[in-house]
Design an enzyme around this catalytic site. Structure first.
Site, PDB file in Angstrom:
ATOM      1  N   ASP A 248     -11.353   2.259   3.929  1.00 33.94           N
ATOM      2  CA  ASP A 248     -11.603   0.816   3.835  1.00 33.94           C
ATOM      3  C   ASP A 248     -13.104   0.520   3.816  1.00 33.94           C
ATOM      4  OD1 ASP A 248      -9.399  -0.789   3.437  1.00 33.94           O
ATOM      5  OD2 ASP A 248      -8.898  -0.986   5.562  1.00 33.94           O
TER       6      ASP A 248
ATOM      7  N   GLN B 202      -4.912  -1.934   9.558  1.00 32.29           N
ATOM      8  CA  GLN B 202      -4.738  -3.228   8.890  1.00 32.29           C
ATOM      9  C   GLN B 202      -5.326  -4.366   9.721  1.00 32.29           C
ATOM     10  OE1 GLN B 202      -3.454  -3.690   5.712  1.00 32.29           O
ATOM     11  NE2 GLN B 202      -4.138  -5.785   5.996  1.00 32.29           N
TER      12      GLN B 202
ATOM     13  N   LYS C 199       0.842  -1.195   0.000  1.00 36.72           N
ATOM     14  CA  LYS C 199       0.000   0.000   0.000  1.00 36.72           C
ATOM     15  C   LYS C 199       0.879   1.247   0.000  1.00 36.72           C
ATOM     16  CE  LYS C 199      -3.798  -2.471   2.191  1.00 36.72           C
ATOM     17  NZ  LYS C 199      -4.532  -2.840   3.394  1.00 36.72           N
TER      18      LYS C 199
END
Ligand code: NAD
Length: 289
Positions: free
Chosen positions: A121, A98, A54
């Site tokens: 997200d 994450q 990322k």
């Protein structure tokens, strides 16, 4: 029967990233540097690889990336304090934590704490609710990447029988909702589904996200179907593979995504796109909360 078309996720993702880069340059020229903050806690090796990818992609497309690598023993309070700080920092446009977090931490509480305006997200309940209603600005990256692939390949969804294997909050559930929003006739299968094959054989579009190598064999695929393999597993030799028996499926499916090089690159590209979108929304003063 002709061999299936292999859908090149890497190539489609590169095209997307080109437009993301152009957007980032434009925002930069107007005085705003798009910025993504990534939080990672603990030592999960797969998570470290994802976070690194990322970060590298951010650099390539001109998005500033901030990494907060917290030790395994980080407390819930420390993590929530960091999220709060990033929520209040106007130079940060996207925040992600994450998954998975170390066992003693409540991941849901962290997702719930991220400002919906910075929820790249798309895991916050407000964002999820908007996905259910069908009017979300920020869409969950993996299923959004799948929809983008279908669009790119000219695979139309309206009226199609769509079967999604998996019902997780991250992949299966939002995937089903997005196919439904696109007018597919959607069936969701999961670990308690009886006679999976009977259902998969009806699928014009089959999305596989169980995380089980070898789960989907060629005899479970309807001839000519589009097969999207989201899963990332390891085979006996430690090589990456999905849920689908890829080589055999090539002789039955109409189109199929490989693992790696299929959905994976699309997910990161959609994250970059979401970061640009949340940056634009914040610049224009649009509050998604
Ligand atoms: P998960 O473990 O949370 O969910 C798996 C789902 O599969 C569950 O809903 C379960 O009910 C279902 N399932 C389990 N066994 C089944 C069976 N025998 N038959 C039918 N359904 C069954 O996993 P997840 O987070 O949804 O991820 C799924 C896979 O996708 C994993 O391999 C993960 O690594 C991968 N993934 C890939 C990307 C990407 O960018 N390509 C992104 C996220 C996840």
């Amino acid at each position: 029967m002709a061999m299936a078309k292999i859908i090149d996720g890497k190539k489609i993702a590169e095209e997307l990233l080109k437009s993301v880069r152009a957007d980032a340059e434009k925002l930069n020229a107007e005085g705003t540097k798009p910025c993504l903050a990534v939080i990672i806690a603990g030592e999960n090796p797969a998570s470290k690889v994802y976070v690194r990818n990322k970060k590298l992609t951010c650099e390539r497309v001109g998005i500033r990336s901030l990494e907060f690598a917290l030790p395994e023993e980080t407390t819930q309070a420390e993590l929530l304090a960091l999220v709060e700080k990033l929520n209040n920092d106007p130079s940060v446009h996207g925040i992600l934590c994450q998954h998975p977090l170390p066992g003693h931490l409540d991941e849901r509480k962290v997702f719930d704490a991220i400002s919906p305006s910075k929820d790249v997200d798309a895991f916050h309940p407000i964002t999820v609710g908007r996905v259910v209603i069908g009017n979300a600005a920020l869409l969950p990256c993996t299923p959004a990447g799948v929809m983008e692939m279908l669009r790119h390949e000219g695979i139309s969804v309206p009226g199609k029988r769509c079967v999604v294997i998996g019902r997780s909050n991250i992949v299966g559930k939002p995937m089903a909702l997005m196919l439904l929003a696109a007018d597919g006739t959607v069936t969701v299968c999961h670990s308690k589904t009886v006679n999976l094959k009977e259902l998969t054989l009806q699928a014009d579009i089959l999305v596989c996200a169980a995380g089980i190598r070898g789960l989907v064999t060629a005899d479970m695929i309807k001839p000519g179907a589009a097969v999207i393999d989201v899963s990332i597993n390891r085979d006996g030799e430690g090589k990456l593979c999905g849920d689908v028996d890829f080589n055999a499926a090539l002789n039955v499916a109409g189109a199929i995504t490989p693992v790696p090089g299929g959905v994976g690159p699309m997910t990161i590209a959609m994250l970059m796109r979401n970061t640009i979108l949340s940056c634009k929304l914040q610049v224009t003063g649009c509050n998604l909360g």
